[in-house]
Design a protein around this motif. Structure first.
Motif, PDB file in Angstrom:
ATOM      1  N   TYR A 159     -78.075  84.706 -28.971  1.00  0.00           N
ATOM      2  CA  TYR A 159     -78.420  84.966 -27.719  1.00  0.00           C
ATOM      3  C   TYR A 159     -78.173  83.903 -26.764  1.00  0.00           C
ATOM      4  N   ARG A 160     -77.615  84.398 -25.698  1.00  0.00           N
ATOM      5  CA  ARG A 160     -77.241  83.250 -24.581  1.00  0.00           C
ATOM      6  C   ARG A 160     -77.328  84.031 -23.207  1.00  0.00           C
ATOM      7  N   PRO A 161     -78.377  83.732 -22.775  1.00  0.00           N
ATOM      8  CA  PRO A 161     -78.739  84.281 -21.319  1.00  0.00           C
ATOM      9  C   PRO A 161     -77.758  84.143 -20.368  1.00  0.00           C
ATOM     10  N   ALA A 162     -77.477  85.093 -19.602  1.00  0.00           N
ATOM     11  CA  ALA A 162     -76.368  85.055 -18.605  1.00  0.00           C
ATOM     12  C   ALA A 162     -76.950  84.109 -17.532  1.00  0.00           C
ATOM     13  N   GLY A 163     -75.928  83.126 -17.061  1.00  0.00           N
ATOM     14  CA  GLY A 163     -76.128  82.110 -15.991  1.00  0.00           C
ATOM     15  C   GLY A 163     -77.146  80.929 -16.605  1.00  0.00           C
ATOM     16  N   SER A 164     -77.240  80.707 -18.123  1.00  0.00           N
ATOM     17  CA  SER A 164     -78.031  79.850 -18.598  1.00  0.00           C
ATOM     18  C   SER A 164     -77.221  78.475 -18.708  1.00  0.00           C
ATOM     19  N   GLU A 165     -77.981  77.326 -18.442  1.00  0.00           N
ATOM     20  CA  GLU A 165     -77.061  76.081 -18.177  1.00  0.00           C
ATOM     21  C   GLU A 165     -77.335  75.344 -19.461  1.00  0.00           C
ATOM     22  N   GLY A 166     -78.132  76.048 -20.387  1.00  0.00           N
ATOM     23  CA  GLY A 166     -78.638  75.448 -21.586  1.00  0.00           C
ATOM     24  C   GLY A 166     -77.396  74.597 -22.525  1.00  0.00           C
ATOM     25  N   SER A 167     -77.462  73.529 -23.148  1.00  0.00           N
ATOM     26  CA  SER A 167     -76.645  72.814 -23.952  1.00  0.00           C
ATOM     27  C   SER A 167     -76.426  73.496 -25.154  1.00  0.00           C
ATOM     28  N   GLU A 168     -75.175  73.264 -25.888  1.00  0.00           N
ATOM     29  CA  GLU A 168     -74.994  74.087 -27.203  1.00  0.00           C
ATOM     30  C   GLU A 168     -76.132  73.820 -28.266  1.00  0.00           C
ATOM     31  N   GLU A 169     -76.694  72.347 -28.276  1.00  0.00           N
ATOM     32  CA  GLU A 169     -77.862  72.223 -29.036  1.00  0.00           C
ATOM     33  C   GLU A 169     -78.893  72.970 -28.643  1.00  0.00           C
ATOM     34  N   ALA A 170     -79.330  73.175 -27.414  1.00  0.00           N
ATOM     35  CA  ALA A 170     -80.689  73.932 -26.951  1.00  0.00           C
ATOM     36  C   ALA A 170     -80.344  75.467 -27.513  1.00  0.00           C
ATOM     37  N   LEU A 171     -79.155  75.947 -27.297  1.00  0.00           N
ATOM     38  CA  LEU A 171     -78.680  77.151 -27.628  1.00  0.00           C
ATOM     39  C   LEU A 171     -78.968  77.341 -29.195  1.00  0.00           C
ATOM     40  N   ASP A 172     -78.699  76.379 -30.023  1.00  0.00           N
ATOM     41  CA  ASP A 172     -78.589  76.419 -31.408  1.00  0.00           C
ATOM     42  C   ASP A 172     -80.146  76.549 -31.886  1.00  0.00           C
ATOM     43  N   ASP A 173     -81.115  75.601 -31.017  1.00  0.00           N
ATOM     44  CA  ASP A 173     -82.353  75.840 -31.424  1.00  0.00           C
ATOM     45  C   ASP A 173     -83.119  77.120 -30.913  1.00  0.00           C
ATOM     46  N   THR A 174     -82.813  77.648 -29.917  1.00  0.00           N
ATOM     47  CA  THR A 174     -83.355  78.868 -29.427  1.00  0.00           C
ATOM     48  C   THR A 174     -83.011  79.814 -30.442  1.00  0.00           C
ATOM     49  N   ASN A 175     -81.754  80.102 -30.767  1.00  0.00           N
ATOM     50  CA  ASN A 175     -81.495  81.299 -31.868  1.00  0.00           C
ATOM     51  C   ASN A 175     -81.892  80.834 -33.105  1.00  0.00           C
ATOM     52  N   ALA A 176     -82.287  79.654 -33.659  1.00  0.00           N
ATOM     53  CA  ALA A 176     -82.813  79.449 -34.820  1.00  0.00           C
ATOM     54  C   ALA A 176     -84.124  79.996 -34.687  1.00  0.00           C
ATOM     55  N   ARG A 177     -85.075  79.667 -33.557  1.00  0.00           N
ATOM     56  CA  ARG A 177     -86.227  80.104 -33.413  1.00  0.00           C
ATOM     57  C   ARG A 177     -86.360  81.725 -33.185  1.00  0.00           C
ATOM     58  N   ILE A 178     -85.290  82.168 -32.474  1.00  0.00           N
ATOM     59  CA  ILE A 178     -85.343  83.642 -32.459  1.00  0.00           C
ATOM     60  C   ILE A 178     -85.216  84.394 -33.894  1.00  0.00           C
ATOM     61  N   MET A 179     -84.358  83.918 -34.608  1.00  0.00           N
ATOM     62  CA  MET A 179     -84.148  84.605 -35.924  1.00  0.00           C
ATOM     63  C   MET A 179     -85.620  84.196 -36.714  1.00  0.00           C
ATOM     64  N   ASP A 180     -86.135  83.124 -36.596  1.00  0.00           N
ATOM     65  CA  ASP A 180     -87.555  82.846 -37.424  1.00  0.00           C
ATOM     66  C   ASP A 180     -88.572  83.705 -36.920  1.00  0.00           C
ATOM     67  N   ALA A 181     -88.537  84.039 -35.606  1.00  0.00           N
ATOM     68  CA  ALA A 181     -89.540  85.056 -35.100  1.00  0.00           C
ATOM     69  C   ALA A 181     -89.284  86.409 -35.712  1.00  0.00           C
ATOM     70  N   VAL A 182     -88.033  86.880 -35.763  1.00  0.00           N
ATOM     71  CA  VAL A 182     -87.503  88.009 -36.238  1.00  0.00           C
ATOM     72  C   VAL A 182     -88.115  88.156 -37.593  1.00  0.00           C
ATOM     73  N   ASN A 183     -87.653  87.197 -38.629  1.00  0.00           N
ATOM     74  CA  ASN A 183     -87.923  87.174 -39.894  1.00  0.00           C
ATOM     75  C   ASN A 183     -89.467  87.238 -40.016  1.00  0.00           C
ATOM     76  N   ARG A 184     -90.156  86.869 -39.263  1.00  0.00           N
ATOM     77  CA  ARG A 184     -91.694  86.579 -39.525  1.00  0.00           C
ATOM     78  C   ARG A 184     -92.589  87.983 -39.102  1.00  0.00           C
ATOM     79  N   THR A 185     -91.591  88.788 -38.402  1.00  0.00           N
ATOM     80  CA  THR A 185     -92.172  90.017 -38.394  1.00  0.00           C
ATOM     81  C   THR A 185     -92.322  90.844 -39.530  1.00  0.00           C
ATOM     82  N   GLY A 186     -91.529  90.667 -40.519  1.00  0.00           N
ATOM     83  CA  GLY A 186     -91.383  91.262 -41.669  1.00  0.00           C
ATOM     84  C   GLY A 186     -90.779  92.602 -41.721  1.00  0.00           C
TER      85      GLY A 186
END
Ligand code: PLP
Length: 486
Positions: free
Chosen positions: A414-441
């Motif tokens: 996930y890399r929202p258009a126009g986002s200014e986030g750092s690579e580390e912030a993007l890493d964290d965001t994507n890790a959280r997204i994956m975790d949330a997806v996996n928690r849906t079961g």
């Protein structure tokens, strides 16, 4: 064991007998187990793909010591339903889109059941003529199915890790040993089993020279050539090149043709690791990524990955069967048989271990039940599902694909258009997204790192996955991303 009433065998208590389960009690219990299995497969979607458990939370539900007294099978199966099934990661769930899928197909499970009942040990021809000879038959069927010539023979092992270990033992056997330290070449994207093989064979971890990849994560052959030349100058002994068709992270494809040319020119063993992707070669129109593999000394393909075979089954094909035998043959007197007069094959002479499962049986059953055409149809379908998912990613400006999709695995973030986030912030965001997806079961995804970036992987390869599951994965991914965006 009293067996007065066939209908209530599950309730029958054991006596202090000295023999195995009574065959009639076994029949009743086996029917109950088959019902359990069919119910599980029919309703696997009622489970979360990954159970909602914390590490260490399961073991306390079990007694700390084995029971002294026999227990009735009905009680054991009740506990299976209560404690085992719900605490599994459901690889059989159609929403399992993590790692590379390992489906246990229905016919494959039937094969496992019959394998267990026959109880064969395929170590010597004499300890199982049928397991030995059927292994040869099935290896030949699979070899032809993937379009390799009959100069290839082979065997079935438990895993690709073992297959590659055996292949590299062959490479070491084939190399002249003048005491110089040996070197094996594979890309930085090659599977860790190659490094483990070097460790296990006593070549040392340093023996594996990791070759850089290009921006498509494919081994750079110019660097391969240079590394070999550099090592020769340093009096090291190059022995093997490993080319991967379908690397674990991104499923990138090393050029086997170019690796073969280098290996031939340098007199090195070429091993092709196609553990995941090799199954694709059963479709003749999809063989382009494999060009040149007929020049390899050995090739590994895992039926327990994309040919829907219950774990475990790995196919090692080789043009150097006799070299593998030279690497592993050790025949003590107690294994010597009179069959040695006749041309029999004792498969243990080609492997590190002695005892061997009768894996050819489930493969034989499966290959017949699906037919090659049935397997091709399913693999093509998976490729289509992955291509559709890749297109959704490509068409959405808030998502980014991080690697080509040569097979059925899509790497993205996930890399929202126009986002200014750092690579580390993007890493964290994507890790959280994956975790949330996996928690849906509902779906289960895994990740890797590509070019330093946290990368979510969606790998289609489960026999039960339909378009609706991949669509659902896309929905829950976007929902999790929206949640992140606040
Ligand atoms: N090689 C590749 C390319 C893989 O992706 C994997 C596992 O995913 C392996 C080897 C190891 O497979 P196994 O678990 O059968 O040892």
């Amino acid at each position: 064991m009293t067996t007065t009433d066939r209908g209530t065998h599950l309730d029958v208590e054991q006596t202090d007998g000295l023999l195995d389960m009574d065959p009639e009690a076994f029949r009743a219990a086996a029917h109950a187990v088959v019902d359990l299995m069919a119910d599980y497969l029919a309703s696997v979607e009622r489970f979360a793909v990954f159970p909602s458990v914390e590490p260490g939370s399961i073991a306390p539900a079990f007694p700390t010591a084995a029971p002294e007294a026999p227990e009735p099978i009905a009680a054991i199966l009740d506990d299976y339903r209560r404690l085992i099934e719900p605490n599994a990661t459901h690889w059989q769930h159609p929403g399992f889109l993590a790692y590379f899928g390992t489906t246990a197909s229905g016919p494959g499970i039937l094969g496992e059941m019959l394998t267990a009942a026959l109880g064969q040990n395929a170590m010597l021809w004499r300890t199982s003529p049928i397991a030995t000879e059927l292994e040869g038959v099935v290896v030949g069927w699979l070899r032809q199915a993937v379009g390799l010539p009959d100069s290839f023979d082979g065997l079935i092992t438990d895993t690709a890790s073992t297959s590659s270990l055996i292949a590299l033992a062959g490479a070491r056997e084939a190399a002249s040993d003048d005491g110089a330290r040996m070197r094996v070449y594979a890309s930085v994207e090659a599977h860790s089993s190659i490094e483990k093989a070097c460790m296990t064979l006593g070549l040392g971890r340093d023996a594996l020279v990791r070759i850089q990849t290009n921006d498509r994560f494919e081994m750079r052959v110019d660097e391969l050539r240079e590394a070999i030349a550099r090592d020769r100058k340093a009096d090291l002994r190059p022995i093997a090149v490993v080319a991967t068709v379908g690397t674990t992270s991104s499923t990138s494809v090393d050029s086997v043709k170019e690796a073969a040319a280098i290996a031939e020119a340098e007199g090195l063993w070429l091993h092709v690791d196609a553990a995941y992707a090799g199954a694709v070669a059963i479709a003749p129109e999809l063989r382009e990524p494999f060009h040149g593999w007929e020049r390899a000394d050995s090739v590994v393909i895992n039926p327990h990955k994309w040919l829907f075979t219950p774990l475990d089954a790995s196919l090692l094909l080789t043009r150097r069967m006799e070299t593998l035998r030279a690497a592993f043959s050790l025949v003590p007197e107690y294994l010597r048989t009179l069959d040695r007069q006749a041309p029999v094959r004792d498969y243990n002479e080609y492997t590190p271990q002695l005892g061997r499962r009768f894996r050819a049986l489930k493969l034989w059953i499966q290959l017949r039940w699906f037919g090659l055409e049935g397997l091709r149809r399913r693999i093509r379908h998976h490729l289509e599902l992955a291509a559709a998912f890749a297109k959704w990613i490509d068409d959405d400006p808030d998502w980014e694909r991080l690697a080509p999709v040569p097979f059925s695995t899509v790497c993205f973030r996930y890399r929202p258009a126009g986002s200014e986030g750092s690579e580390e912030a993007l890493d964290d965001t994507n890790a959280r997204i994956m975790d949330a997806v996996n928690r849906t079961g509902e779906v289960f995804l895994s990740h890797t790192r590509l070019a330093g970036r946290f990368t979510i992987r969606l790998a289609v390869g489960n026999l039960r996955t339909e378009a609706r599951h991949v669509e659902r994965a896309w929905e829950v991914l976007r929902a999790a991303a929206e949640e992140e965006a606040g």
